[in-house]
Design a protein around this motif. Sequence first.
Motif, PDB file in Angstrom:
ATOM      1  N   MET A   1       0.810  -1.215   0.000  1.00 56.13           N
ATOM      2  CA  MET A   1       0.000   0.000   0.000  1.00 56.13           C
ATOM      3  C   MET A   1       0.844   1.267   0.000  1.00 56.13           C
ATOM      4  O   MET A   1       0.307   2.374   0.126  1.00 56.13           O
ATOM      5  CB  MET A   1      -0.943   0.008   1.210  1.00 56.13           C
ATOM      6  CG  MET A   1      -2.011  -1.074   1.162  1.00 56.13           C
ATOM      7  SD  MET A   1      -3.281  -0.903   2.440  1.00 56.13           S
ATOM      8  CE  MET A   1      -4.092   0.630   1.921  1.00 56.13           C
TER       9      MET A   1
ATOM     10  N   ASP B   1       4.459   4.820   5.390  1.00 55.58           N
ATOM     11  CA  ASP B   1       3.188   5.388   4.919  1.00 55.58           C
ATOM     12  C   ASP B   1       2.208   4.283   4.546  1.00 55.58           C
ATOM     13  O   ASP B   1       1.017   4.357   4.859  1.00 55.58           O
ATOM     14  CB  ASP B   1       3.425   6.299   3.710  1.00 55.58           C
ATOM     15  CG  ASP B   1       4.143   7.586   4.072  1.00 55.58           C
ATOM     16  OD1 ASP B   1       4.249   7.879   5.281  1.00 55.58           O
ATOM     17  OD2 ASP B   1       4.598   8.288   3.161  1.00 55.58           O
TER      18      ASP B   1
ATOM     19  N   LYS C   1       0.896   2.560   7.766  1.00 53.95           N
ATOM     20  CA  LYS C   1      -0.137   3.355   8.446  1.00 53.95           C
ATOM     21  C   LYS C   1      -1.473   3.274   7.707  1.00 53.95           C
ATOM     22  O   LYS C   1      -2.531   3.148   8.343  1.00 53.95           O
ATOM     23  CB  LYS C   1       0.321   4.808   8.559  1.00 53.95           C
ATOM     24  CG  LYS C   1       1.479   5.010   9.532  1.00 53.95           C
ATOM     25  CD  LYS C   1       1.917   6.468   9.574  1.00 53.95           C
ATOM     26  CE  LYS C   1       3.040   6.675  10.578  1.00 53.95           C
ATOM     27  NZ  LYS C   1       3.503   8.108  10.588  1.00 53.95           N
ATOM     28  N   ALA C   2      -1.437   3.325   6.388  1.00 53.97           N
ATOM     29  CA  ALA C   2      -2.674   3.248   5.604  1.00 53.97           C
ATOM     30  C   ALA C   2      -3.333   1.885   5.772  1.00 53.97           C
ATOM     31  O   ALA C   2      -4.568   1.785   5.917  1.00 53.97           O
ATOM     32  CB  ALA C   2      -2.369   3.529   4.137  1.00 53.97           C
ATOM     33  N   GLU C   3      -2.535   0.834   5.746  1.00 55.79           N
ATOM     34  CA  GLU C   3      -3.090  -0.508   5.891  1.00 55.79           C
ATOM     35  C   GLU C   3      -3.641  -0.719   7.295  1.00 55.79           C
ATOM     36  O   GLU C   3      -4.693  -1.352   7.473  1.00 55.79           O
ATOM     37  CB  GLU C   3      -2.024  -1.556   5.584  1.00 55.79           C
ATOM     38  CG  GLU C   3      -2.580  -2.973   5.557  1.00 55.79           C
ATOM     39  CD  GLU C   3      -1.529  -4.008   5.242  1.00 55.79           C
ATOM     40  OE1 GLU C   3      -1.814  -4.914   4.437  1.00 55.79           O
ATOM     41  OE2 GLU C   3      -0.415  -3.919   5.804  1.00 55.79           O
TER      42      GLU C   3
ATOM     43  N   GLU D   1      -4.977   1.468   9.258  1.00 55.39           N
ATOM     44  CA  GLU D   1      -6.269   2.162   9.337  1.00 55.39           C
ATOM     45  C   GLU D   1      -7.354   1.367   8.611  1.00 55.39           C
ATOM     46  O   GLU D   1      -8.482   1.245   9.099  1.00 55.39           O
ATOM     47  CB  GLU D   1      -6.143   3.558   8.728  1.00 55.39           C
ATOM     48  CG  GLU D   1      -7.420   4.382   8.815  1.00 55.39           C
ATOM     49  CD  GLU D   1      -7.251   5.789   8.273  1.00 55.39           C
ATOM     50  OE1 GLU D   1      -8.269   6.488   8.137  1.00 55.39           O
ATOM     51  OE2 GLU D   1      -6.097   6.182   7.972  1.00 55.39           O
ATOM     52  N   LEU D   2      -7.001   0.795   7.462  1.00 56.10           N
ATOM     53  CA  LEU D   2      -7.962   0.013   6.684  1.00 56.10           C
ATOM     54  C   LEU D   2      -8.397  -1.229   7.446  1.00 56.10           C
ATOM     55  O   LEU D   2      -9.584  -1.604   7.448  1.00 56.10           O
ATOM     56  CB  LEU D   2      -7.334  -0.386   5.342  1.00 56.10           C
ATOM     57  CG  LEU D   2      -8.152  -1.324   4.453  1.00 56.10           C
ATOM     58  CD1 LEU D   2      -9.429  -0.644   3.969  1.00 56.10           C
ATOM     59  CD2 LEU D   2      -7.313  -1.799   3.265  1.00 56.10           C
TER      60      LEU D   2
END
Length: 298
Positions: A114, A122, A125-127, A129-130
């Motif tokens: 991701m 980065d 962190k995105a994963e 949250e997902l």
Amino acid sequence: MVSDSANSQRILLVTGLSGAGKSTALDVLEDLGWETIDNFPIRLLGGLVGSGGDAALIAIGFDSRTRGFVPAEIIELCKQFEARDDIELTTLFIDCGSTELERRYNETRRPHPMARGRPALDGIKAERELLEPLRRWADIVIDTTNYATNQLQQVVREHFADRTERDMTVTISSFGFARGMPPLADLLFDMRFLDNPHWIDGLRELTGLDAPVGDHIAADPAFAPAFDRIIDLLREVMPHYAAQGRSYLNIAFGCTGGRHRSVYTAERAAQVLREAGFSPTVLHRNLGSRPADPLERR
């Protein structure tokens, strides 16, 4: 949900952060007898679960790379499965601290799925949250931040191995050094320090299975203290071998010809370990060999 049906199908959904250890967990589950499928398309999940067949244990891995991965939809699908009485559904989430995941990606130099050209952190962190809804939903969360691979393997076994799968197969064997070393011994004990019954009239033709030979060996002042220390060692280390996921443990006792001292000690050790809750198999490699003076002198 735990089904009341004895014929229910056990489904384990395995997910988590990329790099946290999902593949390792699935490998252990496969060794434990689960049929494992990784990155299975979510839209096909309904057709697989409860479809019958021979597989009573199915572990399905998926993460942010899986086609059709939408956590909210997966949770709704899980709720439908849990309402059925022919399915026992469990969700396992493999978590890991962001700093440790970043270190792992930097070491392997693999791009995070991701990150999309940005730093690995980065993408992590995105994963995270997902996947947070799935983490909150999961029945079991394993955090691998401070785990080596073998520690994760052990935790998965503790959670998902049946008692029969956890049991380690223990073999205790006797052999003669003069007739060659055993190739597969994990623990080997040399009993040649004991007085050799081969040189005692009336005992040469007998074996360690015969009472007169056993009495002679047990009467040796060196036998009891050494044997007790060997048993103490085995009691100490065998649970640790089992905890490491060993399926087989081979314990060998050797003497010169493999007919007297090693045979008696192997039988005694097996008896004591059975009383301690183990179920060893006993093999005597050279029990049928004929007595030979030249071998006993070696």
